[in-house]
Design an enzyme around this catalytic site. Structure first.
Site, PDB file in Angstrom:
ATOM      1  N   LYS A  15       0.844  -1.179   0.000  1.00 19.92           N
ATOM      2  CA  LYS A  15       0.000   0.000   0.000  1.00 19.92           C
ATOM      3  C   LYS A  15       0.880   1.230   0.000  1.00 19.92           C
ATOM      4  O   LYS A  15       1.885   1.287   0.723  1.00 19.92           O
ATOM      5  CB  LYS A  15      -0.911   0.025   1.226  1.00 19.92           C
ATOM      6  CG  LYS A  15      -1.793   1.265   1.302  1.00 19.92           C
ATOM      7  CD  LYS A  15      -2.678   1.275   2.533  1.00 19.92           C
ATOM      8  CE  LYS A  15      -3.533   2.528   2.570  1.00 19.92           C
ATOM      9  NZ  LYS A  15      -4.430   2.587   3.746  1.00 19.92           N
ATOM     10  N   LYS A 194       4.550   8.231   1.550  1.00 20.93           N
ATOM     11  CA  LYS A 194       4.973   7.503   0.354  1.00 20.93           C
ATOM     12  C   LYS A 194       6.383   6.952   0.529  1.00 20.93           C
ATOM     13  O   LYS A 194       7.201   7.524   1.241  1.00 20.93           O
ATOM     14  CB  LYS A 194       4.917   8.442  -0.850  1.00 20.93           C
ATOM     15  CG  LYS A 194       5.113   7.757  -2.197  1.00 20.93           C
ATOM     16  CD  LYS A 194       4.920   8.758  -3.336  1.00 20.93           C
ATOM     17  CE  LYS A 194       5.098   8.060  -4.683  1.00 20.93           C
ATOM     18  NZ  LYS A 194       4.913   9.018  -5.812  1.00 20.93           N
ATOM     19  N   SER A 195       6.657   5.834  -0.126  1.00 20.33           N
ATOM     20  CA  SER A 195       7.966   5.183  -0.148  1.00 20.33           C
ATOM     21  C   SER A 195       8.418   4.713   1.222  1.00 20.33           C
ATOM     22  O   SER A 195       9.616   4.570   1.473  1.00 20.33           O
ATOM     23  CB  SER A 195       9.034   6.123  -0.757  1.00 20.33           C
ATOM     24  OG  SER A 195       8.674   6.505  -2.069  1.00 20.33           O
ATOM     25  N   ARG A 196       7.476   4.504   2.112  1.00 22.90           N
ATOM     26  CA  ARG A 196       7.757   4.030   3.468  1.00 22.90           C
ATOM     27  C   ARG A 196       8.571   5.034   4.288  1.00 22.90           C
ATOM     28  O   ARG A 196       9.128   4.685   5.324  1.00 22.90           O
ATOM     29  CB  ARG A 196       8.482   2.669   3.451  1.00 22.90           C
ATOM     30  CG  ARG A 196       7.634   1.525   2.876  1.00 22.90           C
ATOM     31  CD  ARG A 196       6.392   1.293   3.720  1.00 22.90           C
ATOM     32  NE  ARG A 196       5.628   0.124   3.306  1.00 22.90           N
ATOM     33  CZ  ARG A 196       4.619   0.166   2.432  1.00 22.90           C
ATOM     34  NH1 ARG A 196       4.259   1.305   1.878  1.00 22.90           N
ATOM     35  NH2 ARG A 196       3.965  -0.934   2.139  1.00 22.90           N
ATOM     36  N   LEU A 197       8.612   6.285   3.846  1.00 21.91           N
ATOM     37  CA  LEU A 197       9.294   7.337   4.598  1.00 21.91           C
ATOM     38  C   LEU A 197       8.253   8.031   5.478  1.00 21.91           C
ATOM     39  O   LEU A 197       7.944   9.216   5.308  1.00 21.91           O
ATOM     40  CB  LEU A 197       9.989   8.319   3.643  1.00 21.91           C
ATOM     41  CG  LEU A 197      11.058   7.688   2.744  1.00 21.91           C
ATOM     42  CD1 LEU A 197      11.664   8.727   1.820  1.00 21.91           C
ATOM     43  CD2 LEU A 197      12.140   7.021   3.589  1.00 21.91           C
TER      44      LEU A 197
END
Length: 217
Positions: A15, A194-197
């Protein structure tokens, strides 16, 4: 060992979190105010059961356990919920008052974590809340020996009928039932990005003041 099709599909779940952000400039210096804002936003967004929170406790055997309870109040003194004092969580809190709470508002991609010491609320507070509950819930507090092994559901039904006949419309608060208050000394607010950041803001109580810090995701 080969993976089953189900485990492979779980591992492939992804996700992208892109709904919002959480910055130091846009957040409150007081974590209670930040929590109040996020809770009201969850309610306004019609998140399912925005008042549901996971309560984690640790027993004398050092094994942690969790369950979902419902927040019933909060202020500068802490977070309040009600339950059976003789339940597993009640027994664990009696031996170790440190606990943690977590709210997960999936639709908003947000998590709030709260840690601190737990104490019982006053008898007056418990009485007041108990009398505000629906009649069936008040009878249920008498009928269920929470966390104890029972032979079947019939025990609950029989107990409910017995106490319903005994108390009619005015069941008193059981002595084994009441409120707890967690007094926070740590908060964390997590906003998916976003981007797991992801954004993680931590608040810790130091010398009576809240210190806000950013944590790496």
């Amino acid at each position: 060992m080969s993976k089953s099709p189900l485990s492979s599909s779980i591992a492939d779940l992804r996700k992208s979190y892109e709904r919002a952000e959480l910055s130091e400039d846009a957040s409150h210096a007081d974590p209670l105010q930040q929590f109040d804002q996020w809770l009201h936003e969850a309610m306004a967004a019609q998140v399912q059961e925005p008042n549901a929170m996971t309560l984690a406790t640790v027993g004398s055997d050092l094994r942690p356990s969790t369950r979902v309870v419902l927040i019933k109040g909060y202020d500068a003194a802490g977070i309040v919920w009600y339950t059976n004092y003789d339940s597993r969580k009640g027994r664990q809190l009696a031996g170790n008052p440190f606990a943690a709470l977590q709210f997960h508002w999936v639709e908003l991609e947000r998590v709030v974590r709260i840690e601190g010491v737990v104490e019982k609320v006053s008898a007056e507070e418990s009485d007041q809340y108990f009398q505000s509950r629906p009649l069936d819930s008040r009878i249920g507090a008498w009928a269920s020996p929470q966390s104890q092994v029972i032979p079947g559901r019939s025990v609950l039904v029989t107990n409910a009928a017995k106490y319903g006949a005994q108390f009619l419309l005015h069941p008193p608060r059981p002595p084994h039932w009441g409120g707890y208050r967690l007094r926070p000394d740590r908060w964390e607010f997590w906003q998916g990005r976003k981007s797991r950041l992801h954004d993680r803001l931590s608040y810790r109580l130091e010398a009576g003041a809240w210190v806000r810090e950013r944590l790496a995701p």
